[in-house]
Design a protein around this motif. Structure first.
Motif, PDB file in Angstrom:
ATOM      1  N   SER A 199     -33.557  17.939 -47.020  1.00  0.00           N
ATOM      2  CA  SER A 199     -34.888  17.753 -47.701  1.00  0.00           C
ATOM      3  C   SER A 199     -34.860  17.325 -49.073  1.00  0.00           C
ATOM      4  O   SER A 199     -35.888  16.940 -49.902  1.00  0.00           O
ATOM      5  CB  SER A 199     -35.548  19.180 -47.338  1.00  0.00           C
ATOM      6  OG  SER A 199     -35.044  20.323 -48.442  1.00  0.00           O
ATOM      7  N   ILE A 228     -38.826  19.661 -51.360  1.00  0.00           N
ATOM      8  CA  ILE A 228     -38.497  18.532 -50.788  1.00  0.00           C
ATOM      9  C   ILE A 228     -38.439  17.324 -51.799  1.00  0.00           C
ATOM     10  O   ILE A 228     -39.492  17.412 -52.789  1.00  0.00           O
ATOM     11  CB  ILE A 228     -39.869  18.179 -49.957  1.00  0.00           C
ATOM     12  CG1 ILE A 228     -39.852  19.192 -48.870  1.00  0.00           C
ATOM     13  CG2 ILE A 228     -39.602  16.844 -49.114  1.00  0.00           C
ATOM     14  CD1 ILE A 228     -41.223  19.230 -48.104  1.00  0.00           C
ATOM     15  N   LYS A 233     -39.137  12.552 -48.502  1.00  0.00           N
ATOM     16  CA  LYS A 233     -40.357  13.445 -47.803  1.00  0.00           C
ATOM     17  C   LYS A 233     -40.983  12.610 -46.589  1.00  0.00           C
ATOM     18  O   LYS A 233     -41.187  13.204 -45.447  1.00  0.00           O
ATOM     19  CB  LYS A 233     -41.574  13.656 -48.763  1.00  0.00           C
ATOM     20  CG  LYS A 233     -42.830  14.267 -48.014  1.00  0.00           C
ATOM     21  CD  LYS A 233     -43.774  14.699 -48.963  1.00  0.00           C
ATOM     22  CE  LYS A 233     -44.978  15.705 -48.322  1.00  0.00           C
ATOM     23  NZ  LYS A 233     -45.988  16.022 -49.261  1.00  0.00           N
TER      24      LYS A 233
END
Length: 249
Positions: A199, A228, A233
């Motif tokens: 992430s 993130i 994303k």
């Protein structure tokens, strides 16, 4: 340092301990185990202990299989097994006994089985075959984490997320956090095909433990918010949607 066995690759080594206070019985079992290794192209790294106290002193989770004589002077096999289980939930325990009734307590320490004395090569082969099958199943769903001197096996499903800082990683599981020297990329290579996603340059999340996406954070089952990065994303949302079998709206 993470480590995961490739389940399609044949195991080449096995770490085995014998805990037996009878010199002849210990030597006999050791000979049979080495013979099993020779017959199966397997290197048996064998450690031998003369009693229960010897193996539990400073015990580290480093063995795949431990053969424990139940009736020993001092700390017997059952007490030694209980002490081992406090720090090692993965090692396979096999009791060795003259009388089957003494092996009943093995259920309390999740022993795989027991061997009756005098031990035969046929019985050793059967138990070693069972042990290898159990280890192979465990390795498909677990990895070794922690420092090289004292690694621990954990279920992949129990890992919530992993973070890195400089040359350290922190593996957050449902029950604890372990910190040691490694790189996040090492874990990424192993875990990305198993429902994990990078992430952020410093975080690897387990989709199983993602509760929701809140702005620029993954909210995890342990209550932590994991960052993130903007560039990741879209990819995270797409992979998360595939993982849960839904659709982006």
């Amino acid at each position: 340092m993470p480590d995961a066995e490739n389940p399609t690759r044949r195991r080449s080594t096995l770490s085995v301990a014998i805990v037996e206070d009878d010199d002849r019985d210990r030597a006999r079992l050791g000979t049979m185990l080495r013979q099993y290794g020779d017959d199966n192209g397997l290197t048996i790294r064998l450690s031998e202990f003369e009693d229960g106290a010897a193996i539990i002193e400073g015990y580290q989770p480093q063995y795949d299989v431990i053969f424990l004589d139940i009736q020993m002077r001092g700390i017997d096999g059952m007490r030694a097994a209980a002490a081992i289980r406090e720090v090692d939930t993965s090692v396979i325990l096999i009791f060795v006994t003259k009388t089957a009734q003494y092996a009943v307590g093995g259920y309390a320490v999740q022993a795989l089985s027991y061997l009756l004395k005098p031990v035969t090569m046929f019985a050793v082969k059967s138990e070693m075959d069972r042990s290898l099958a159990q280890l192979d199943r465990a390795e498909r769903t677990s990895i070794l984490i922690g420092p090289r001197a004292a690694p621990r096996r954990v279920d992949i499903s129990d890992i919530v997320y992993i973070e890195s800082s400089k040359h350290l990683v922190r593996v957050h599981t449902i029950s604890e956090t372990q910190t040691f020297n490694a790189t996040l990329q090492e874990f990424d290579d192993i875990l990305s095909p198993r429902g994990f996603f990078r992430s952020h340059s410093s975080y690897l999340v387990n989709f199983k433990h993602v509760v929701s996406i809140d702005g620029e954070d993954c909210m995890m089952t342990n209550g932590d918010a994991v960052r993130i990065s903007r560039s990741r994303k879209k990819g995270l949302l797409e992979e998360l949607t595939n993982y849960i079998g839904g659709q982006l709206v």
